[in-house]
Design an enzyme around this catalytic site. Structure first.
Site, PDB file in Angstrom:
ATOM      1  N   GLY A  61      20.247  -3.987  20.986  1.00 41.01           N
ATOM      2  CA  GLY A  61      19.611  -3.652  19.695  1.00 41.01           C
ATOM      3  C   GLY A  61      20.538  -2.947  18.982  1.00 41.01           C
ATOM      4  N   ALA A  65      18.421   3.129  15.574  1.00 36.82           N
ATOM      5  CA  ALA A  65      18.798   3.746  16.977  1.00 36.82           C
ATOM      6  C   ALA A  65      20.084   3.174  17.470  1.00 36.82           C
ATOM      7  CB  ALA A  65      17.520   3.735  17.750  1.00 36.82           C
ATOM      8  N   SER A 305       5.117  -0.795   0.609  1.00 37.63           N
ATOM      9  CA  SER A 305       5.373   0.729   0.925  1.00 37.63           C
ATOM     10  C   SER A 305       4.563   1.739   0.861  1.00 37.63           C
ATOM     11  CB  SER A 305       6.603   1.175   0.382  1.00 37.63           C
ATOM     12  OG  SER A 305       6.854   2.722   0.589  1.00 37.63           O
ATOM     13  N   ARG A 351      -2.029   7.472   7.926  1.00 40.82           N
ATOM     14  CA  ARG A 351      -2.296   6.062   8.093  1.00 40.82           C
ATOM     15  C   ARG A 351      -3.460   5.650   8.948  1.00 40.82           C
ATOM     16  NH1 ARG A 351       4.036   3.814   8.954  1.00 40.82           N
ATOM     17  NH2 ARG A 351       4.466   4.530   6.697  1.00 40.82           N
ATOM     18  N   HIS A 422       1.662  -2.603  12.339  1.00 42.68           N
ATOM     19  CA  HIS A 422       2.818  -2.438  11.652  1.00 42.68           C
ATOM     20  C   HIS A 422       3.952  -1.566  12.656  1.00 42.68           C
ATOM     21  CE1 HIS A 422       6.064  -0.922   8.702  1.00 42.68           C
ATOM     22  NE2 HIS A 422       5.836   0.397   9.189  1.00 42.68           N
ATOM     23  N   ARG A 456       1.458   7.667  13.984  1.00 44.37           N
ATOM     24  CA  ARG A 456       3.026   7.991  13.473  1.00 44.37           C
ATOM     25  C   ARG A 456       2.800   8.258  11.812  1.00 44.37           C
ATOM     26  NH1 ARG A 456       6.777   5.771  10.260  1.00 44.37           N
ATOM     27  NH2 ARG A 456       6.174   3.648  10.434  1.00 44.37           N
ATOM     28  N   LEU A 462      12.318   6.010  10.712  1.00 47.58           N
ATOM     29  CA  LEU A 462      13.672   5.899  10.241  1.00 47.58           C
ATOM     30  C   LEU A 462      14.161   7.383  10.990  1.00 47.58           C
ATOM     31  CD1 LEU A 462      13.687   4.462   6.809  1.00 47.58           C
ATOM     32  CD2 LEU A 462      13.571   3.470   8.896  1.00 47.58           C
TER      33      LEU A 462
END
Length: 658
Positions: A61, A65, A305, A351, A422, A456, A462
């Site tokens: 990946g 990260a 966003s 959220r 998401h 989250r 990020l």
């Protein structure tokens, strides 16, 4: 079987799983929480520079990260192999993140601090995350911004030249640093530059268009991966002293999500089937500000966003079924329901809360748009207060994207939004060092479960990716490699050959089906089933319905899938089939996990467990634990290992944003 995995001891859950012995994270220091990361860094063993050149690391990946870890370990002197299925590392899905990255810098002097970011994150995750990991994330957030500024990331700045910040859901301070609506892109380009610098220096090899299809485990340790070249179809083995998975989340199990179409669970799932525990798979995040579904054959959803909730106001018509143009609906006939229900946070509730509130409005027939599955996000007041140029400066590229997709100008007409899948908080189980239950296998970013609990907070993905890649993994991987040298693994080792042959057999089985249904048709049916029964709301009845259907759908997939072409070259149908086959298995574990967790917490909302006013009702007495699942074999019940969560610094309470 690692020291954290034990033999099963009892049957539970109506026969759908087996209860194993508990597990624990034993690597977080037993010291005050503010000292734990410093103490762990000091106790971690070191590898001298001469020895690092003899050691090899595989990183799967190249998102934030993965790119950060590969660049940092390469700069330290290790020989690093970096893998991605995209044609370039800079096309990793981190590039799609829009709104910002959190850091407790307190530049606004509005009361922010490391402890407040720690508290907001634990509370926002509905008290289902580890205190140790979350506090470290809050600490490291300060270093991340400095690192990125030094790399030249063009964060937005105030007129004075100081870095600007804005607010995100679940907080009452302004701690989110951003680069217009392109924060993920700019951060990934910074990490990509660091990665390419090491490629030029000769410490990192990048293998693009290469997909990991299995993990090689030798004598109980992760020692390499099996890959397929997506251009030629060739299977290869790559061996190393340690393997790091930074392969992202599994949101595409739902078919429609905000993830890139290529995002998948294969790397993590194959590691799970080799012995890595999978934690909290039912914890998935619904993002409240996505463009609503527009048609039956749509293949992807677009995120708007969360930063838009800073200045946009969310509302629906007060009258059911009101299909007038939104500009024709007067103020006194609008329900700004988030501001009404949650006056302390208003449009900036977390959220999961914003998403459920939107669903409730639509279920009550107050939804807008052709399908009735939408609410308005309105910038009229912000434009009047700030002026259109100021709004354009903040959100112009997002508004342009919305207009290109929908044909509506959000400067003139309110946006229509609706929740969508998401992010995923579940992932491979890791300890404080980000070690999985397979020695030698580390997991970073969204591929692990460690930091976010059941929900989250916005702008924390990020932060976690860069924290893991730049600051945590380089320390903890070195501690593991201090035990080197490890025995050399030859290419003809039985474990290597077995991994290759099982991968080849799986590909041959897919190609030999020669059925009548496309891969996408199976994926679409699976995704709709999981969305309906394990999406924004879950019930015992619905989850059992899904668990009755998924095994038969999976059997039908292997019998009747149609894959054109061969395995000897570029074949996207084959690529997708392998990934959907893994989603078929993951979906079942997600539903088992959701069924066994008879409480509501964060994004996991069981309709049987809610307060009188419809909020999530936790059961701390019975479910304050991480659910870490062990793969027991094909057609065998998974084994549940529980990691009890202890709260010494943040006392669990019923979340309130009112």
């Amino acid at each position: 079987m690692s020291e954290l995995q034990q033999e099963p001891t009892a049957v539970q859950g109506e026969g759908r799983y087996v209860l194993g012995d508990p597990i624990a994270d034993t690597r977080a220091p037993d010291s005050p929480i503010a000292d734990r990361w410093s103490d762990r860094k000091f106790s971690a063993r070191l590898v001298n520079p001469a020895n690092r050149r003899k050691m090899s690391v595989i990183v799967v990946g190249t998102g934030l990260a993965g790119a950060a870890a590969a660049a940092t370990l390469g700069e330290a002197g290790y020989h690093v192999k970096s893998f991605c299925y995209q044609d370039s590392p800079r096309r990793a899905h981190s590039i799609a993140a829009q709104g910002g990255i959190n850091a407790a810098k307190n530049y606004r002097y509005d009361g922010d601090s490391i402890h407040r970011l720690f508290y907001d994150t634990v509370k926002g995750g509905d008290f289902r995350s580890r205190e140790s990991n979350v506090h470290r994330l809050a600490e490291v957030s300060l270093n991340i911004i400095d690192q990125c500024v030094a790399q030249g990331v063009p964060f937005a700045r105030e007129y004075s030249g100081l870095l600007d910040t804005r607010s995100f859901g679940g907080t009452q301070v302004s701690r989110t640093f951003y680069a217009r609506g392109q924060t993920g892109q700019q951060l990934l380009l910074g990490a990509y530059q660091a990665l390419e610098r090491q490629v030029h220096a000769g410490t990192v090899e990048v293998h693009p268009r290469t997909e990991m299809l299995d993990l090689i485990v030798v004598d109980g340790k992760a020692r390499g991966i099996v890959t397929r070249n997506l251009f030629t179809g060739q299977l290869d083995t790559h061996l190393a002293d340690v393997v790091i998975l930074c392969s992202g989340g599994y949101g595409n199990v739902y078919y429609l999500s905000t993830n890139a179409k290529g995002s998948n669970v294969t790397a993590a799932w194959r590691a799970h089937k080799r012995g890595a525990l999978f934690a909290n798979p039912c914890y998935t995040q619904i993002h409240p500000t996505c463009i609503p579904v527009s048609g039956e054959y749509q293949s992807k959803l677009t995120l708007m966003s969360e930063s838009l909730r800073n200045d946009g106001r969310v509302w629906v018509p007060k009258e059911r079924g009101d299909d007038r143009d939104p500009n024709d609906i007067p103020e006194d006939e609008r329900d700004y329901y988030l501001e009404r229900q949650y006056p302390a946070f208003g449009n900036l509730v977390p959220r999961d809360i914003a998403s459920r509130a939107a669903k409730n409005m639509c279920d009550a027939e107050h939804g807008v748009g052709p399908s009735g599955l939408g609410v308005y996000l309105d910038f009229k007041d912000a434009i009047a207060r700030l002026g259109r140029p100021a709004v354009e400066a903040k959100y112009g590229n997002l508004f342009e994207m919305y207009e290109r997709i929908t044909g509506d100008d959000p400067y003139e007409t309110p946006m229509r939004i609706y929740p969508a899948i998401h992010y995923t908080m579940g992932g491979l189980w890791v300890d404080y060092d980000l070690r999985s239950t397979i020695p030698g296998l580390f997991v970073g970013g969204e591929a692990n479960f460690s930091d976010h609990g059941a929900n989250r907070l916005g702008a924390s993905a990020l932060m976690q990716g860069l924290s893991d890649g730049y600051f945590v993994l380089p320390t903890t991987v070195a501690d593991y490699l201090a035990d080197a040298p490890f025995d050399e693994v030859p290419e003809d080792h039985p474990a290597v050959q077995e991994a290759v042959e099982s991968t080849r057999a799986r590909i041959d089985k897919l190609l030999s089906a020669n059925g009548h249904r496309t891969v996408d048709s199976f994926h679409r049916e699976l995704g709709q089933l999981v969305w309906d029964q394990c999406g924004m709301a879950r019930s015992k009845e619905g989850l059992e319905k899904a668990l009755d259907r998924i095994p038969s759908l999976r059997e039908e997939f292997w019998r009747d899938v149609k894959i054109v072409g061969t395995g000897d070259g570029f074949n996207q149908s084959l690529e997708k089939a392998g990934r959907v086959a893994d989603f078929m298995e993951l979906a079942e574990l997600m539903c088992i996990d959701a069924l066994h967790r008879e409480e509501s917490c964060g994004g996991h909302f069981r309709v049987e467990s809610q307060t009188e006013d419809g909020e999530a009702q936790r059961d701390d007495e019975n479910f304050a634990y991480v659910a870490a699942w062990e793969y027991a074999g094909d057609n065998q019940r998974p084994v549940l290992h529980k990691e009890d969560l202890e709260f010494s610094y943040v006392h669990p309470t019923q979340r309130s944003y009112k």
